[in-house]
Each structure stands twice: as structure tokens, then as C-alpha cells.
Design an enzyme around this catalytic site. Structure first.
Site, PDB file in Angstrom:
ATOM      1  N   ASN A 163       5.888  -4.728  -9.737  1.00 43.39           N
ATOM      2  CA  ASN A 163       6.042  -6.123 -10.647  1.00 43.39           C
ATOM      3  C   ASN A 163       4.951  -6.040 -11.402  1.00 43.39           C
ATOM      4  OD1 ASN A 163       6.836  -8.885 -10.262  1.00 43.39           O
ATOM      5  ND2 ASN A 163       4.618  -9.884  -9.696  1.00 43.39           N
TER       6      ASN A 163
ATOM      7  N   HIS B 227       7.029 -13.978 -17.977  1.00 48.60           N
ATOM      8  CA  HIS B 227       6.206 -15.316 -18.408  1.00 48.60           C
ATOM      9  C   HIS B 227       6.427 -15.368 -20.268  1.00 48.60           C
ATOM     10  CE1 HIS B 227       4.261 -16.191 -14.645  1.00 48.60           C
ATOM     11  NE2 HIS B 227       3.875 -14.812 -14.619  1.00 48.60           N
TER      12      HIS B 227
ATOM     13  N   GLU C 144       8.461 -14.482 -11.868  1.00 50.53           N
ATOM     14  CA  GLU C 144       7.672 -15.268 -12.447  1.00 50.53           C
ATOM     15  C   GLU C 144       8.077 -16.368 -13.327  1.00 50.53           C
ATOM     16  OE1 GLU C 144       3.747 -13.971 -12.356  1.00 50.53           O
ATOM     17  OE2 GLU C 144       3.814 -12.621 -10.273  1.00 50.53           O
TER      18      GLU C 144
ATOM     19  N   ASP D 168       8.863 -18.133 -16.125  1.00 50.67           N
ATOM     20  CA  ASP D 168       7.959 -19.888 -17.292  1.00 50.67           C
ATOM     21  C   ASP D 168       8.375 -19.516 -18.537  1.00 50.67           C
ATOM     22  OD1 ASP D 168       5.632 -18.935 -17.076  1.00 50.67           O
ATOM     23  OD2 ASP D 168       4.905 -20.371 -15.809  1.00 50.67           O
TER      24      ASP D 168
END
Ligand code: XIL
Length: 397
Positions: A216, A258, A289, A291
Site C-alpha cells: 500500500n 490522498h 485511503e 480523500d
């Protein structure tokens, strides 16, 4: 004849609705896809939609909406912090499973799959470990045993209940690090050398042979120059290729996702191409993840819509870029948001200079933002021939 044709058409319509896995219209009310949850809409594509979960917010009786939405909108969950080493083993040899177990139970109650995050990372390590290495009381051989025992204990504890494990997180440097030539960075590489990566995957596989094992990282949404000295995606691609070639049990690559509206970012075709190349290695992919943060200028903070609107729109476009790319690649198994509401987002705490925020799909009062609506639209308005159901993945060997 006419009647027969109608019956056939009706049967086809019913079959289509069944195949699409959407609910038929209920008494007089037409089926409204926009009224469905993200998870219901994603199910048609075999895609899991997820969120990181803040265990304090989940347990807060004064904030019931958080729990409701975490359970109803998402089909996979990730512990935002509860499975990190400092949370699980704050004191050497004493494990605190409570909050992580609560999340796994919550997932079971809500029919959700769990992404395990994270086994090996250089951040949020307990002080006993980093201090022990710094003062020499933990030598290299012992450190390697400690890592093996940690992975084994954690993966065994959750055995059978974790769908995907983030085995190794953020092992690769960025172009702004020193030296600027990309390299393996951080506590583990510095103390054990990069061989810890293969070790970690082997230990995780031994402890739960059925979990999918992921590498990741962030800033790997798309390829750049193609030179592993400065293109992080290429570096990670070559790492994964080499691990696969050596028979190391890696099943997938997670792209954190991100993003920030102040950056250049990528278009959907670039991101889809990157996912396809990882799939070409025989790997699953996932966004893990996601955003999209924005700078909170004085105008944004004062409520100036001329400054807020472009940020909300750019944010929505970026969420959509990643989601559409994932939909387009059949080995992209899940799309996880790093928190779903601005009320509980890591961004304002971590990006303070300049201040950033507005990074999630719901505002602080749980009102869905454009980002939420665009992701919903992407799930609704996509399908064959270019968006097909996921190819289910099994652990490699
Ligand atoms: C973040 C959490 O969201 C914060 O609450 C915590 O204080 C720091 O870590 N990449 C990762 C995540 O892999 O684990 C990080 O989560 C965000 C960046």
C-alpha cells in the site's frame, strides 16, 4: 402475438433487473437509483465501497449519524488507527485487541468485509520498539524476530476475518526526500534492509493463507517518466514485479489516493492505465485511503462561495477520476474513503500550514457533498461493455 411479445419483454426486464441486482420498483414508486446507498450501487459491479473508521466516533452516543452511515453506505471498513502497532501493542508483549475487535464485530453485524491496516509501517510504532532500537537494547536479529512475531500474532488473531491486509505500507521514498533518487525509506529499511518486505509477506501468508496480501502506498495513482529513479509508480511496479517473480506471496497493490485540489493530479485514463498495468502482473488493485483535500484560504474560512465552490467541484472531479478508473479495471476490488465526513477527517490535524480540509464526501453536518453525488452517479451510469463486474481474487500461492 402482441401479448406474447409483451410477456417475453417483461420476462427479459425482470431477468435484467435480477442480473443487475437492483431492487424492483416498489408499489407505485419507480426505482430511483439515486436513493440507493453507495454500497448497494457498487454491488452491481461487484465492487466494495469502504471507509476508514474512527473508533471513538463510532462509539460516541452523541454522534449517532456516524455509526449509521458507516454501517449503511459502505460494504468494507478499515480501522483508521486501531490495528496499527502502537494501538495493538503499546507495551511490549501486551496486546490491546479491544477497539480492533469491535470494528471487526461491527463489520460482521453490517455484512461488511474488513481491510486490515497495517502490519509493517514506519509510523505509529510503539515507543518501546523505536527507543529499544535507538538505544541499542534491541539489535537487528531481535528486531527481525519482533517483526515476525508481531505479524504472526496480529494476522493469527484476526484469521479468517480480514479480506485484504495492508502488509507493507509506504516503503518507498518520494522525489522530495534526500537523496532524491527513489529508494526504500524509513525505520524498517534502515534497520533491516529492504529484504523485510518479502519476509513480511511470507510471514503474513503463513499466518492466514486466505487473506489477500497488499502493498500500500500514496502517489502511485499514475505512471510518470517511467524511470524508477524518479517515478514512484514505476518503482513500486518494479518492486511488485520482482516480488512476484521471486514467488513472494503478494496479491495486490493498494493505491491510497490522498489527493489535493491544488495539485495537477491525473485524468481517468491515466489512472485506469496504471491499474491495468498492475493487473498485468497478476495483481489485484484497490483504492485504499481516498480523500481530496483543499487549502482553507481566508476566503474559504469566511464562507466565500467564490472560493469554496471551485474546491468542492475539483474535489468531486478527483473522487470521480479515481472511482471511474477503478470501475474500468476488473481487478480493482475496493474503493475505500479515508473517512467519509469532514467532521472526522485526519486532514485538518495533519495539514496545518497552510490549513487544509474539505477532504471527504460529507460535510461536518453529514450533508452529502458534490463528491458523494458524483461517486453515486459514476456507480449508476456505468456498465457494460467497458465497466464489467469484478474478477474475484484468490490468494496467489
Ligand atoms: C492517519 C490517520 O488518519 C490519523 O488519524 C493518524 O493520526 C495518522 O495516520 N497513510 C496511511 C494511514 O496509511 O494510516 C494514515 O492515517 C494516513 C496516511
Amino acid at each position: 402475438m402482441k401479448l406474447r411479445r409483451w410477456i417475453v419483454a417483461g420476462a427479459v426486464a425482470v431477468a435484467t433487473v435480477a442480473a443487475l441486482n437492483v431492487a424492483p420498483a416498489t408499489a407505485g414508486r419507480p426505482y430511483d437509483p439515486a436513493a440507493q446507498s453507495l454500497r448497494a450501487l457498487a454491488q452491481r459491479h461487484g465492487l466494495y465501497i469502504g471507509t476508514a473508521v474512527d473508533m471513538d466516533a463510532l462509539a460516541d452516543p452523541a454522534d449517532p449519524r456516524y455509526r449509521e452511515l458507516a454501517g449503511s453506505e459502505f460494504s468494507t471498513v478499515t480501522a483508521e488507527n486501531a490495528m496499527k502497532w502502537e494501538s495493538l501493542e503499546p507495551t511490549r508483549g501486551t496486546y490491546n485487541w479491544g477497539p480492533a475487535d469491535q470494528l471487526v464485530d461491527f463489520a460482521r453485524q453490517h455484512g461488511q468485509r474488513v481491510r486490515g491496516h497495517v502490519l509493517v509501517w514506519h509510523n505509529q510504532l510503539p515507543a518501546w520498539l523505536t527507543d529499544g532500537v535507538a538505544d541499542g537494547s534491541i539489535d537487528k536479529a531481535e528486531l527481525r524476530r519482533i517483526l515476525r512475531d508481531h505479524i504472526t500474532a496480529v494476522v493469527r488473531h484476526f484469521k479468517g476475518r480480514i479480506w485484504q491486509w495492508d502488509v507493507v505500507n509506504e516503503a518507498v521514498s518520494d522525489p522530495w526526500d534526500t537523496p532524491s533518487t527513489l529508494h526504500y525509506k524509513g525505520f524498517w529499511a534502515e534497520n533491516l534492509g529492504p529484504g523485510y518486505i518479502a519476509d513480511a509477506f511470507r510471514w503474513a501468508r503463513a499466518a492466514d493463507p486466505k487473506a489477500l496480501l497488499f502493498y500500500n502506498d500514496y502517489n502511485i495513482e499514475a505512471f510518470g517518466s517511467g524511470n524508477p529513479a524518479d517515478d514512484k509508480t514505476q518503482f513500486v511496479y518494479e518492486m511488485a514485479r520482482d516480488l512476484r517473480a521471486r514467488g513472494v506471496p503478494i496479491d495486490g497493490v493498494g493505491s491510497q489516493g490522498h489527493l489535493g485540489t491544488q495539485y495537477g493530479n491525473y485524468d481517468t485514463l491515466q489512472v485506469a492505465a496504471a491499474l491495468r498495468r498492475f493487473a498485468g502482473l497478476g495483481l489485484a488493485t484497490a483504492f485504499t485511503e481516498v480523500d481530496v483535500r483543499s487549502q482553507l484560504t481566508a476566503g474559504v474560512q469566511a464562507g466565500d462561495s467564490a472560493e469554496i465552490n471551485p474546491r468542492l467541484q475539483a474535489s468531486a472531479a478527483n473522487f470521480s477520476t479515481l472511482l471511474r478508473a477503478c470501475l474500468a479495471e476488473r481487478h480493482c476490488l475496493s474503493f475505500t474513503l479515508w473517512g467519509f465526513t469532514d467532521r472526522h477527517s485526519w486532514v485538518p490535524d495533519w495539514f496545518e500550514n497552510p490549513p487544509e480540509g474539505l477532504a471527504t464526501a460529507y460535510d461536518e453536518n453529514y450533508r452529502p457533498k458534490r463528491s458523494y453525488q458524483e461517486m453515486k452517479a459514476d456507480l449508476i451510469f456505468s456498465g457494460p461493455p467497458f465497466v464489467l463486474p469484478r474478477v474475484p481474487q484468490q490468494p496467489r500461492r
